[in-house]
Design a protein around this motif. Sequence first.
Motif, PDB file in Angstrom:
ATOM      1  N   PRO A  41      12.326  11.963 -33.935  1.00 25.09           N
ATOM      2  CA  PRO A  41      13.113  12.860 -33.074  1.00 25.09           C
ATOM      3  C   PRO A  41      12.325  13.502 -31.936  1.00 25.09           C
ATOM      4  O   PRO A  41      12.920  13.975 -30.968  1.00 25.09           O
ATOM      5  CB  PRO A  41      13.616  13.919 -34.064  1.00 25.09           C
ATOM      6  CG  PRO A  41      13.660  13.215 -35.380  1.00 25.09           C
ATOM      7  CD  PRO A  41      12.475  12.296 -35.364  1.00 25.09           C
ATOM      8  N   LEU A  44      13.196  12.353 -28.456  1.00 26.65           N
ATOM      9  CA  LEU A  44      14.418  12.791 -27.779  1.00 26.65           C
ATOM     10  C   LEU A  44      14.097  13.870 -26.748  1.00 26.65           C
ATOM     11  O   LEU A  44      13.233  14.720 -26.984  1.00 26.65           O
ATOM     12  CB  LEU A  44      15.411  13.364 -28.794  1.00 26.65           C
ATOM     13  CG  LEU A  44      16.028  12.391 -29.799  1.00 26.65           C
ATOM     14  CD1 LEU A  44      16.734  13.166 -30.901  1.00 26.65           C
ATOM     15  CD2 LEU A  44      16.988  11.442 -29.108  1.00 26.65           C
ATOM     16  N   ILE A  74      19.082  18.731 -34.058  1.00 25.33           N
ATOM     17  CA  ILE A  74      18.444  17.463 -33.695  1.00 25.33           C
ATOM     18  C   ILE A  74      19.447  16.324 -33.745  1.00 25.33           C
ATOM     19  O   ILE A  74      19.469  15.450 -32.869  1.00 25.33           O
ATOM     20  CB  ILE A  74      17.247  17.184 -34.628  1.00 25.33           C
ATOM     21  CG1 ILE A  74      16.114  18.159 -34.333  1.00 25.33           C
ATOM     22  CG2 ILE A  74      16.755  15.753 -34.471  1.00 25.33           C
ATOM     23  CD1 ILE A  74      14.919  18.013 -35.270  1.00 25.33           C
ATOM     24  N   GLN A  75      20.302  16.317 -34.756  1.00 26.53           N
ATOM     25  CA  GLN A  75      21.312  15.263 -34.869  1.00 26.53           C
ATOM     26  C   GLN A  75      22.305  15.319 -33.715  1.00 26.53           C
ATOM     27  O   GLN A  75      22.707  14.287 -33.179  1.00 26.53           O
ATOM     28  CB  GLN A  75      22.042  15.378 -36.206  1.00 26.53           C
ATOM     29  CG  GLN A  75      21.174  14.995 -37.396  1.00 26.53           C
ATOM     30  CD  GLN A  75      21.885  15.228 -38.716  1.00 26.53           C
ATOM     31  OE1 GLN A  75      22.596  16.226 -38.903  1.00 26.53           O
ATOM     32  NE2 GLN A  75      21.710  14.312 -39.654  1.00 26.53           N
ATOM     33  N   ALA A  78      20.690  13.828 -30.729  1.00 25.33           N
ATOM     34  CA  ALA A  78      20.649  12.371 -30.854  1.00 25.33           C
ATOM     35  C   ALA A  78      22.006  11.756 -30.533  1.00 25.33           C
ATOM     36  O   ALA A  78      22.098  10.749 -29.812  1.00 25.33           O
ATOM     37  CB  ALA A  78      20.200  11.977 -32.254  1.00 25.33           C
ATOM     38  N   TRP A 248      17.891   8.775 -37.472  1.00 30.52           N
ATOM     39  CA  TRP A 248      16.926   9.523 -38.287  1.00 30.52           C
ATOM     40  C   TRP A 248      17.591  10.299 -39.418  1.00 30.52           C
ATOM     41  O   TRP A 248      16.946  11.051 -40.140  1.00 30.52           O
ATOM     42  CB  TRP A 248      16.051  10.448 -37.432  1.00 30.52           C
ATOM     43  CG  TRP A 248      14.628  10.539 -37.905  1.00 30.52           C
ATOM     44  CD1 TRP A 248      14.052  11.580 -38.612  1.00 30.52           C
ATOM     45  CD2 TRP A 248      13.586   9.586 -37.719  1.00 30.52           C
ATOM     46  NE1 TRP A 248      12.726  11.319 -38.861  1.00 30.52           N
ATOM     47  CE2 TRP A 248      12.407  10.100 -38.309  1.00 30.52           C
ATOM     48  CE3 TRP A 248      13.515   8.337 -37.093  1.00 30.52           C
ATOM     49  CZ2 TRP A 248      11.203   9.412 -38.317  1.00 30.52           C
ATOM     50  CZ3 TRP A 248      12.312   7.661 -37.082  1.00 30.52           C
ATOM     51  CH2 TRP A 248      11.179   8.188 -37.685  1.00 30.52           C
TER      52      TRP A 248
END
Length: 339
Positions: A41, A44, A74-75, A78, A248
């Motif tokens: 991550p 990103l 974080i998701q 993404a 991830w």
Amino acid sequence: MGFEFEMDSRRQQGPAEGLEYARLRAKASFADSSMSKSSGPDLLPRSWPSPHALGPTGFAFEKNPALLENLSEIQVRAVLWTIAIQNAFESGGYTVEVAGFRAASYGFFDPESEKDGFGVIAYVSPSLHGPNRHEFAWVTVDDQSFPIIRRAAAWRLHAPSIHPSMGTSTCWASSRRPGLRSKPAIVTAKHVVGNTTPIGSAVSMTAGHGTLLDLAPEGIDAALVQVPKTHWPSSTNTLHCQKFVAQWTDVDVHTPSGIISTKVTEVSSGRGTLDPSVPLRIFLANAGQSGDSGALVLDSNGQGIGLYMGEITTPANLQEGFCQHLGQVEEAMSADLFL
């Protein structure tokens, strides 16, 4: 969850058994040699893509923020950057530059044979290309540059050697279609029962027979098989599916031989739509084995992620698993899913 066709309980194994199963696997996987070396991550952008880069999907998020409420920060980043990169890749016409182009996904590369990066994986026919260790182009989004990797990979479905009784079922299901309601069923991969098998045909199982109840639309690898009511459990829980799957994400693949704990490496993106006209695939750092087709893939929160399909072998001779997006199965087949 993830029952075999005979609906036994061999899938209920503890973490130690799952780890041992993974350790004994002989294949070199992305998890074994690549994921540990990836920056993950951290690759990103720290910023968020602009509304212009997100296009219409961005407006959908503004109107309904709850669409992303089950994801971490974080998701979410993404998911949003995946949508923005896909918009730029497709509108830029990059696919016409790639001979033998088969499909595109978005996610993390193999740091050893490709690049420690996050961007576009353009899958091509392995008969036309050898190993390619460098990006062949860059796509720019909001002044951020993302590499496009050409991956000449071979795809193989993990269908059983004897069709279809050695396949794996994903979960219990109940169709909402008129005429099919109240018929107890299981979900499995379409290629396990046969893409051209007529509806109503008998389906051989590891114990007795079922009846093919419904097939998903073209490109969606799923089928419903009716089972005797005596197999239906006395109580069930609704299986909720994740609409947006982020790279991830930690997931478990519930195979007949044990649980494979792995991560999502790439996704194909429908920009939030689960419409069957755009088949959605999710890629995993570990692959299963023959007979695992149909296995249930869950995230750490117990949300449905995918229906396992097979493996991809890269030019570096590494294996990834890939699966059908489970939320798309639920919507395309108009079915309620249960554990």
